[in-house]
Design an enzyme around this catalytic site. Sequence first.
Site, PDB file in Angstrom:
ATOM      1  N   GLU A 243       1.605   0.045  -4.777  1.00 41.99           N
ATOM      2  CA  GLU A 243       0.543   0.979  -5.154  1.00 41.99           C
ATOM      3  C   GLU A 243       1.151   2.365  -5.325  1.00 41.99           C
ATOM      4  OE1 GLU A 243      -3.586   2.972  -3.469  1.00 41.99           O
ATOM      5  OE2 GLU A 243      -1.819   2.682  -2.219  1.00 41.99           O
TER       6      GLU A 243
ATOM      7  N   ASP B  67       0.834  -1.203   0.000  1.00 42.39           N
ATOM      8  CA  ASP B  67       0.000   0.000   0.000  1.00 42.39           C
ATOM      9  C   ASP B  67       0.874   1.261   0.000  1.00 42.39           C
ATOM     10  OD1 ASP B  67      -2.722   1.189   0.417  1.00 42.39           O
ATOM     11  OD2 ASP B  67      -1.795   1.895   2.273  1.00 42.39           O
TER      12      ASP B  67
END
Length: 619
Positions: free
Chosen positions: A363, A334
Amino acid sequence: MKTITHLSFYFIWVIFSSSAFAQKITLSHVEPAFWWVGMKNPELQILVHGPGIGQAQVSLSYKGVNLSGIEKVESPNYLFLNLQISPDAIAGKVPIVFKIGKKTFTHQYELRTKSSSTNRIQGFSPADVLYLIMPDRFSNGNQQNDTIAGMYEGTHRNKPFGRHGGDLKGISNHLDYIKNLGVTAIWLNPVLENNQRRESYHGYAITDLYQVDRRFGSNEEYVSFVNQSHQSGLKVIQDMVANHIGIEHWLMKDLPEKDWIHDSQAKEPMLTSYRTGTPSDPYASQFDLRKMTDGWFVPSMPDINQTNPRFATYLIQNSLWWIEYAGIDGIRMDTYPYPDKEFMANYAAALQNEYPKFNLVGEAWINSVPMTAYWQKGFKGTDGYVTQLPSVTDFPFYGTVIQALQEEGNWDTGLVRLYMLLGQDFIYPNPNNNVIFLDNHDLTRFFLSIGRDIQKFKLGITLLLTTRGIPQLYYGTELLMDGDGSVHPDVRKDFPGGWPGDPINAFTGQGRNASQNEAYEHIKKLLDWRKTQSVIHTGKLMHYLPEDNVYVYFRYTANESVMVILNGSSQEKNLSTKRFSERLQSFKQARDIISGENFSDLTTLKVPAKTSLVLELKK
């Protein structure tokens, strides 16, 4: 009077000291709880947390294991033990002795044997299609874990921001559905403990990095889920977070060192700017860079300082622990541009060094091709940064597809946008390793983005599953689920049929309406075909400038070729193939894998309005 006072203090001190020495030595946390012999990196850092443990003397005696260092930190309740584990060390219990005054305590630290199974830790590649699931919103397989004593939030399915009760058992119960859809890997939003006071359902405010959230299941149930997935031919991608933790994390109640968290002593810590292009900006100011990377993501998610060497090691070991313990096949990291980028390079390198087949995707929510490519392994920028990340999320692809499908075709609008986007792939070290998608847990659902037009929907799906990259589907996309990304719960709705008593069960064809079945069958047909198509997995891509909003591209190898035609216009086209002769070459026939129609003459192809053809070419 003074003498009495001094004597009183003396007796109080004696009583206090005696009491302190009489207390048992207790350990609140030992992390990682166990480790393995046979790891390539012989070094292991063990975090030990307990009342006053910082004053303990520590020793151990175990063949092949050496206590190479003991680090004390600001908090008196921590010790960091550095171990060297030699290649000839064997699995067993390592007795670590803690001594404070006359009291001793022996902790039996377990060393296990590293797995040699070839069915574990497979990595993921363009041969895969990832199916993204938000565990809390997919299926409730065990209602007994909906509310757990000692955890702040129970299940309140009527609240959009509340927990709805989905769990690992629910996903395990529907592995057949996932497999039959045709995907090859499952990516779960974070499953680790999120014991936050509110809005903990999404999983991104982790409060224990070594514990699966008990409302999803236990650590053992997670391992069982991974094993069941592997037995079903499905890989598992674990969502991890290195940028922040939850405000309720046990570390926040007693930080080892103040600098483990940025602005940990500030009354109102600085929040991030969310300007993800800043770390790659050659002209960025230190002020803007610090605000981006050191600012808290939100007030409930403290920002980790990855430049602290002990926390850096802690984070790397944590991911290695989950890889070896659970046998996961990949990690989706993330908020990849938010942490210290040198740490992220070291992190990615450490995981791949230990597990060469392992893959991880970062990400990078950036709508810029060069700023996205900056993070991918092999990119050479002017600042000398050497990234080690194999795969990046392709947000430029996502944004371009949505825009292209919504426009009429012209010189620089409509499907020509796809051509211009992919024409920039020379910037990526490996565009085939980009994770491509049409929506996810943060974005407006694809069906809503293209105006609930099922023909445009099928065009987008065809592109996703036949162009370069690693496709990712979001749960419920196959059901035409929609929702506005500006309101997060709106795109994180429950899968119909995942809860006892649901009036509709979309896990079955009977529970889906005609449009849903049309979408489902289109996706399934492409996925079932794609699984065995090395020409799609590893083949080259050649595309042609769109004309009249018709985009044509080929995936090909030395012996195979697939021709994909996307007609984005509202009119049927009779497409002359003369200009594609470079790729058609000696191919004279074709079969459309979507309709099953056979073509014996490829001179002209009829393509209905807003439809696609995926032609397996034959000589």
